[in-house]
Write an enzyme that holds these catalytic residues in place. Sequence first.
Site, mmCIF file in Angstrom:
data_model
loop_
_atom_site.group_PDB
_atom_site.id
_atom_site.type_symbol
_atom_site.label_atom_id
_atom_site.label_comp_id
_atom_site.label_asym_id
_atom_site.label_seq_id
_atom_site.Cartn_x
_atom_site.Cartn_y
_atom_site.Cartn_z
ATOM 1 N N ASN A 1 4.347 -9.464 12.230
ATOM 2 C CA ASN A 1 3.039 -8.959 11.796
ATOM 3 C C ASN A 1 2.409 -9.844 10.726
ATOM 4 O OD1 ASN A 1 3.622 -6.841 13.503
ATOM 5 N ND2 ASN A 1 4.100 -5.367 11.874
ATOM 6 N N HIS B 1 -7.319 9.791 -2.146
ATOM 7 C CA HIS B 1 -6.690 9.696 -0.819
ATOM 8 C C HIS B 1 -7.543 10.341 0.286
ATOM 9 C CE1 HIS B 1 -2.368 9.212 0.940
ATOM 10 N NE2 HIS B 1 -3.272 9.022 1.885
ATOM 11 N N ARG C 1 9.856 -7.378 12.923
ATOM 12 C CA ARG C 1 8.447 -6.970 13.081
ATOM 13 C C ARG C 1 7.630 -7.310 11.835
ATOM 14 N NH1 ARG C 1 9.225 -0.949 15.714
ATOM 15 N NH2 ARG C 1 9.534 -1.638 17.869
ATOM 16 N N LYS D 1 2.817 -1.072 8.825
ATOM 17 C CA LYS D 1 4.108 -0.596 8.307
ATOM 18 C C LYS D 1 5.202 -0.943 9.304
ATOM 19 C CE LYS D 1 7.380 2.800 8.820
ATOM 20 N NZ LYS D 1 8.058 3.225 10.062
ATOM 21 N N SER D 2 6.324 -1.392 8.814
ATOM 22 C CA SER D 2 7.512 -1.519 9.663
ATOM 23 C C SER D 2 8.749 -1.528 8.786
ATOM 24 C CB SER D 2 7.474 -2.805 10.493
ATOM 25 O OG SER D 2 8.647 -2.869 11.281
ATOM 26 N N VAL D 3 9.800 -0.875 9.279
ATOM 27 C CA VAL D 3 11.085 -0.986 8.578
ATOM 28 C C VAL D 3 11.961 -2.040 9.256
ATOM 29 C CG1 VAL D 3 11.096 1.365 7.648
ATOM 30 C CG2 VAL D 3 12.047 0.934 9.937
ATOM 31 N N TYR E 1 3.257 9.674 -0.367
ATOM 32 C CA TYR E 1 4.339 9.086 0.431
ATOM 33 C C TYR E 1 5.716 9.297 -0.220
ATOM 34 C CZ TYR E 1 0.335 6.499 2.448
ATOM 35 O OH TYR E 1 -0.868 6.141 3.000
ATOM 36 N N LYS F 1 -2.510 5.996 -4.498
ATOM 37 C CA LYS F 1 -3.603 6.945 -4.187
ATOM 38 C C LYS F 1 -3.354 8.289 -4.847
ATOM 39 C CE LYS F 1 -3.627 4.758 0.361
ATOM 40 N NZ LYS F 1 -2.219 4.577 0.768
ATOM 41 N N ASP G 1 0.846 -1.190 0.000
ATOM 42 C CA ASP G 1 0.000 0.000 0.000
ATOM 43 C C ASP G 1 0.885 1.245 0.000
ATOM 44 O OD1 ASP G 1 -2.978 0.993 0.666
ATOM 45 O OD2 ASP G 1 -1.538 2.240 1.757
HETATM 46 N N1 LIG Z 1 -5.199 6.487 3.654
HETATM 47 C C1 LIG Z 1 -4.641 7.172 4.600
HETATM 48 O O1 LIG Z 1 -4.956 8.357 4.821
HETATM 49 C C2 LIG Z 1 -3.595 6.529 5.468
HETATM 50 C C3 LIG Z 1 -3.123 7.170 6.620
HETATM 51 C C4 LIG Z 1 -2.163 6.521 7.391
HETATM 52 C C5 LIG Z 1 -1.693 5.268 7.021
HETATM 53 N N2 LIG Z 1 -2.156 4.676 5.862
HETATM 54 C C6 LIG Z 1 -1.661 3.340 5.419
HETATM 55 O O2 LIG Z 1 -1.704 2.434 6.520
HETATM 56 C C7 LIG Z 1 -0.391 1.882 6.709
HETATM 57 C C8 LIG Z 1 -0.167 1.540 8.172
HETATM 58 O O3 LIG Z 1 -0.387 2.671 9.003
HETATM 59 P P1 LIG Z 1 0.790 3.492 9.718
HETATM 60 O O4 LIG Z 1 2.041 3.346 8.962
HETATM 61 O O5 LIG Z 1 0.284 4.872 9.943
HETATM 62 O O6 LIG Z 1 0.905 2.847 11.170
HETATM 63 P P2 LIG Z 1 0.910 1.396 11.825
HETATM 64 O O7 LIG Z 1 1.100 0.351 10.810
HETATM 65 O O8 LIG Z 1 -0.300 1.332 12.718
HETATM 66 O O9 LIG Z 1 2.200 1.493 12.774
HETATM 67 C C9 LIG Z 1 3.495 1.655 12.268
HETATM 68 C C10 LIG Z 1 4.441 1.926 13.451
HETATM 69 O O10 LIG Z 1 4.404 0.824 14.372
HETATM 70 C C11 LIG Z 1 5.715 0.259 14.485
HETATM 71 N N3 LIG Z 1 5.518 -1.202 14.463
HETATM 72 C C12 LIG Z 1 5.170 -1.981 13.409
HETATM 73 N N4 LIG Z 1 5.054 -3.266 13.763
HETATM 74 C C13 LIG Z 1 5.357 -3.322 15.094
HETATM 75 C C14 LIG Z 1 5.421 -4.381 16.021
HETATM 76 N N5 LIG Z 1 5.172 -5.641 15.661
HETATM 77 N N6 LIG Z 1 5.753 -4.084 17.313
HETATM 78 C C15 LIG Z 1 5.999 -2.810 17.683
HETATM 79 N N7 LIG Z 1 5.953 -1.749 16.832
HETATM 80 C C16 LIG Z 1 5.630 -2.010 15.540
HETATM 81 C C17 LIG Z 1 6.517 0.750 13.304
HETATM 82 O O11 LIG Z 1 7.866 0.921 13.663
HETATM 83 P P3 LIG Z 1 9.131 0.530 12.727
HETATM 84 O O12 LIG Z 1 8.788 0.888 11.310
HETATM 85 O O13 LIG Z 1 10.225 1.370 13.303
HETATM 86 O O14 LIG Z 1 9.389 -0.947 12.904
HETATM 87 C C18 LIG Z 1 5.865 2.108 13.038
HETATM 88 O O15 LIG Z 1 6.415 3.091 13.922
HETATM 89 C C19 LIG Z 1 0.526 2.997 6.176
HETATM 90 O O16 LIG Z 1 1.849 2.555 5.964
HETATM 91 C C20 LIG Z 1 -0.225 3.383 4.921
HETATM 92 O O17 LIG Z 1 0.001 2.412 3.907
HETATM 93 C C21 LIG Z 1 -3.089 5.289 5.099
#
Ligand SMILES: NC(=O)c1ccc[n+]([C@@H]2O[C@H](COP(=O)([O-])OP(=O)(O)OC[C@H]3O[C@@H](n4cnc5c(N)ncnc54)[C@H](OP(=O)(O)O)[C@@H]3O)[C@@H](O)[C@H]2O)c1
Length: 282
Positions: free
Chosen positions: A243, A109, A239, A233-235, A51, A76, A46
């Site tokens: 996940n 978006h 993780r 998301k994770s780098v 981005y 998007k 995604d």
């Molecule tokens: N449509 C929209 O408006 C919108 C808005 C926001 C997001 N999104 C989409 O949704 C995706 C996911 O949302 P998001 O990136 O905001 O947040 P998320 O996936 O809820 O959380 C990502 C964060 O959590 C950490 N993390 C990941 N797996 C973990 C684990 N197993 N244990 C502990 N920490 C963990 C990551 O750290 P590290 O990377 O440092 O490991 C990162 O800081 C985005 O990448 C994007 O594709 C869409």
Amino acid sequence: MSTVPNITLNDGNVIPQLGFGVFQIKPEDTVEAVSKALEAGYRHIDTAEMYGNEKEVGEAVRASGLDRGDIFVTSKLNNSFHEPDEARRAFDTTLSDLGFDYVDLFLIHWPLPTVYNGDYVSTWKTMEEFHNDGRSRSIGVSNFQIEHLEKLSAETSTVPTVNQIEVHPYFTNDVVRAYGEEHGIVTEAWSPIAQGRVLDDPTITRIADKLSKTPAQVVLRWHIQRGDIVFPKSVTPSRMKENFELFDFELESSDFGEITALDRGEDGRTGPNPDTFAYVPS
Ligand SMILES: NC(=O)c1ccc[n+]([C@@H]2O[C@H](COP(=O)([O-])OP(=O)(O)OC[C@H]3O[C@@H](n4cnc5c(N)ncnc54)[C@H](OP(=O)(O)O)[C@@H]3O)[C@@H](O)[C@H]2O)c1
């Protein structure tokens, strides 16, 4: 390796229920992150023009040696490009940046109801062109509230396949999800672990300890059992693997219910409110 279920969309296409999100991954880190995610087994990425890493997503897909057809890629339309001619140009650029001749899914978006005279309808009609010419296999929306979905329903003939909205245990967003379910629109839950904010919650950690799973696995499994699509998301490669391991256990109904009860309504929202969000990059 886990088997990720497919979900069938209202246009007949299928999408893996679990994917990999690349929001806030710097372009210079994206090839590495997406390559590791593909190695871990993810087959759904995604991204978004916003981005700034579409080029690198395409590069990682090509470098993987996997068939393009085996990877589901979403992008998007950025907020600057809602006017039809701008949207057409932006979609061309998305495809050329990705280096693909199609995307699996393209989304508006944000609805931006307070800019462009609130005219996301003509934007949606332009998205229909991308679907009709085959360059976007499926089309959908993101951050649309019920009112916005109803306007599309009244004024256009294509029901969005998905609505990508903020959903996690502190913001279950169930009213918008229920509208989607009634109208054949699948919910994609963004920030599924609330960018980490829900992982220390005592209810989540207690359930995780009981099941010998991690808090992230428990929260992501809750989404899966709700039937939503997620792409954490994770780098961090460990993780990414963690996940992805969501299909060898199940939450029982009392645990599932306790997680749902963590909802804080609007106070739990971490991102902008789509009714007022009006950011248009220059
Ligand atoms: N449509 C929209 O408006 C919108 C808005 C926001 C997001 N999104 C989409 O949704 C995706 C996911 O949302 P998001 O990136 O905001 O947040 P998320 O996936 O809820 O959380 C990502 C964060 O959590 C950490 N993390 C990941 N797996 C973990 C684990 N197993 N244990 C502990 N920490 C963990 C990551 O750290 P590290 O990377 O440092 O490991 C990162 O800081 C985005 O990448 C994007 O594709 C869409």
